[in-house]
Design a protein around this motif. Sequence first.
Motif, PDB file in Angstrom:
ATOM      1  N   UNK A 178      -3.137  28.410   2.421  1.00  0.00           N
ATOM      2  CA  UNK A 178      -4.240  28.148   3.345  1.00  0.00           C
ATOM      3  C   UNK A 178      -5.410  27.600   2.553  1.00  0.00           C
ATOM      4  N   UNK A 179      -5.927  26.463   2.961  1.00  0.00           N
ATOM      5  CA  UNK A 179      -7.048  25.895   2.237  1.00  0.00           C
ATOM      6  C   UNK A 179      -7.903  25.051   3.174  1.00  0.00           C
ATOM      7  N   UNK A 180      -9.091  24.754   2.713  1.00  0.00           N
ATOM      8  CA  UNK A 180     -10.014  23.880   3.429  1.00  0.00           C
ATOM      9  C   UNK A 180     -10.384  22.730   2.503  1.00  0.00           C
ATOM     10  N   UNK A 181     -10.467  21.532   3.047  1.00  0.00           N
ATOM     11  CA  UNK A 181     -10.874  20.368   2.270  1.00  0.00           C
ATOM     12  C   UNK A 181     -12.007  19.666   2.998  1.00  0.00           C
ATOM     13  N   UNK A 182     -12.807  18.942   2.238  1.00  0.00           N
ATOM     14  CA  UNK A 182     -14.009  18.333   2.814  1.00  0.00           C
ATOM     15  C   UNK A 182     -14.214  16.941   2.247  1.00  0.00           C
ATOM     16  N   UNK A 183     -14.372  15.968   3.142  1.00  0.00           N
ATOM     17  CA  UNK A 183     -14.689  14.617   2.723  1.00  0.00           C
ATOM     18  C   UNK A 183     -16.192  14.451   2.545  1.00  0.00           C
ATOM     19  N   UNK A 184     -16.592  14.100   1.350  1.00  0.00           N
ATOM     20  CA  UNK A 184     -18.003  13.888   1.033  1.00  0.00           C
ATOM     21  C   UNK A 184     -18.217  12.421   0.711  1.00  0.00           C
ATOM     22  N   UNK A 185     -19.275  11.825   1.242  1.00  0.00           N
ATOM     23  CA  UNK A 185     -19.581  10.429   0.939  1.00  0.00           C
ATOM     24  C   UNK A 185     -19.783  10.279  -0.561  1.00  0.00           C
ATOM     25  N   UNK A 186     -19.102   9.288  -1.151  1.00  0.00           N
ATOM     26  CA  UNK A 186     -19.141   9.140  -2.604  1.00  0.00           C
ATOM     27  C   UNK A 186     -19.733   7.822  -3.059  1.00  0.00           C
ATOM     28  N   UNK A 187     -19.715   6.811  -2.195  1.00  0.00           N
ATOM     29  CA  UNK A 187     -20.090   5.458  -2.594  1.00  0.00           C
ATOM     30  C   UNK A 187     -21.145   4.933  -1.638  1.00  0.00           C
ATOM     31  N   UNK A 188     -22.058   4.146  -2.173  1.00  0.00           N
ATOM     32  CA  UNK A 188     -23.094   3.558  -1.330  1.00  0.00           C
ATOM     33  C   UNK A 188     -22.483   2.611  -0.304  1.00  0.00           C
ATOM     34  N   UNK A 189     -23.120   2.542   0.853  1.00  0.00           N
ATOM     35  CA  UNK A 189     -22.640   1.692   1.936  1.00  0.00           C
ATOM     36  C   UNK A 189     -23.114   0.263   1.704  1.00  0.00           C
TER      37      UNK A 189
END
Length: 759
Positions: free
Chosen positions: A493-504
């Motif tokens: 069981x785990x949780x993952x999170x997408x974090x913005x990494x690169x400038x738009x």
Amino acid sequence: MKEMPLTRRRFLEGCAGAGAVALSTGVLASPAFAKGGDIGVDARPKAETVNTVCQACPHGCALTAYVVDGKLDKVIGIGSDPQARGMLCTRGYGCTQSMDSSANVKNPMRRKSDGSFQTITWDEALAEIGDEVERIVADAGAGAVACIYGGNDPTVEAYGTRFMHALGSANALRDDVTLNVNKEAALTQVIGVGSYAPDFDRASMIVLVDASYADVATPSLCAQLQAARERGVPIVAVDARLGTVGSFASEWVAVNPGSELALILSICNHLISANLYDADAVAAQTSGFDQWAAAISGCTPAWAEGVTGVESAKIEELAARLAAAAPQVAVEFGNGRIGAATFVNSSETARAVCLLNALLGAWGAPGGALLPYDMSAAGFEAVMGSGAPDGASLEDAGTLLSFPLGATFGASAANALKLVGTGAIRALFAMDADIVYDYAALPDLAESLEHMELFVCLSQQMTETALCADYILPVRPYLQAGSLPAFHDGAVACASLGTAAVEDENANAWPASEIVAGLADACGAGDAFGFALEEAASAQLQAVGLTLDGVSVNGAVELAAGQVKRVEGWPTPTGKIQCASAACALAGLSATPAWTPTYQTSNIMGVDSEDMDLGTQDVDALLTEGLSGRPSFHLICGQQTVFGDHGYNTEELTDIARTYGLDGIWVNAQVARVLGIEDGDAITVGNDLATYQGRAFVTERIVPTALYLPSGFGHASEKQKAAAGLGFNPHRFCEPVVESGYGTLCTQEALIWLWKEGE
């Protein structure tokens, strides 16, 4: 983590000539990696690092993004990820390059009367769409509005569903061609939940049924299979095609396409008739066993031999080996795991696999079948949930066929799309779902979409679906936009999170969350999104005892035992494993899993396999005797780790495909010999619906009754420049056959012919 560099030799071994790309813990680096002209650590530019997740598929493997001067420099899998264990697949590496793709949509666009598109502002797009939605709802009710969403980004599903509910519509539908809605529904009829976890790490025998459809795309599964192989655990692949799983399997049981159910039922029959099953476990855990045992009394190994092409003695031997290894037997049914390419009996196969686990006493046993973690008990879904409104769903439309077994996961998207053009659906939103590609078997779908009152497409690229839309709303690439967390309930069981990494770089593309919130506001339902994405993500993580900062530091974290528990008992109507399901009977199916023949049958007889080789049996007679006209083959399709079904294709990925001929048509070597076809020859495959000329990949790793054409290639939109002219969409060969009870489009129920160019 042990280093596994992606060498040419390892690549070819993993591909099996034309399969998927091998996995690696290496990096995919841009030219900036060697910026300055010198080689060495000191010459590399200073990089900022962000831990985030890949969203090339729903598994969300954790990665570290190295960013130099605002641009992505390289990505490396994170070793602490409890699922991926530091690895990424080739698709994961390649899709990171989609941010810079020339095919990306730059601005909102509106279709003009001549079919071309013009750039408009966000204010114009949202206001015009809002006016149309309000008009349609006022005239026909909220049930005339629907959305179909893809499953790679948890934000799209949560926001799209909340948007529909805020409008008063219950019509938030999962793309049931690329998501496993049918498999989830089938499992629910037996064990009460939509998934389970084969315990590969502790198993003494592993059986993979139809694993080649996704070509073992997940790094976590590859790591588990590799470790099992090193421990000497027998790994049996049951499949019509031996794809990348051949790198791990010790034995291949080659079955005719769509006959996996017959094989499973005959194994169950033999376990029962020979008294090799765990009678105590069956008595304690199941209901309806006697009814099911009687129903499959005729499904003997001798009967199955004529259906599957596997000798009855081999079926009996396999059953005996399973009984000897029980309960430490891990059985995985992969068809539908990532993409629900189905036969008319695929969901029944999932039910039968559950009952095989019961006969082996594998449920809850170490090395057997584990019930999933009960994420719903934590309540994280309630953060974005808003109960579906009554009386505002597509089931109200008299022309919609009912598929009650899929009701838990929404109405059938395939049948909803059949309503396009009838007036039952008057406004449709496609959110990260290339439905024109996915549902190509539905006749005249693209034309119907172009003529409906309102069709809005949220997309990163100018897909075939986008080309049919009234409005195209550009979605920011995933590494430039944060996301809601994903919760994984498999072996760990785990949780993952997408974090913005690169400038738009394209400030005019918006994150999906902001687009949907803007649409809701324009439609008069803005109160449903009175929060920021980060606030919703934080609240969901708090429900399982995590913090936003804590997860973002690692990208993915394992949940502690006190934070979430596995499902206890059997949440079915009977409180037990259901060998017979009243819901299935009400849906018009057999109450117990029963054999349903494939929609069409090849006129070629099957050839039995022997371990990893089809052997040397002469197939001349199979192709020359008893046939009227040319031989017909089952068309089987499936993903490779290079491409998903509608992943955004990049130059890096398509270059790999072209270099290694990954869009080749797999032809059995003995069949090719009889027909005078050599590897690389130009051949044509086709039926009354479509034809395609490609190159033959001649191999022993496919049964004589089948041809294989990989999905993910064959995008017809010239605007998707990287993929234009590469491969063919296998769904175009299929008739619009829908699985009874479940409503899923059967994307492998097609027969095609084969001939060599020049004949």
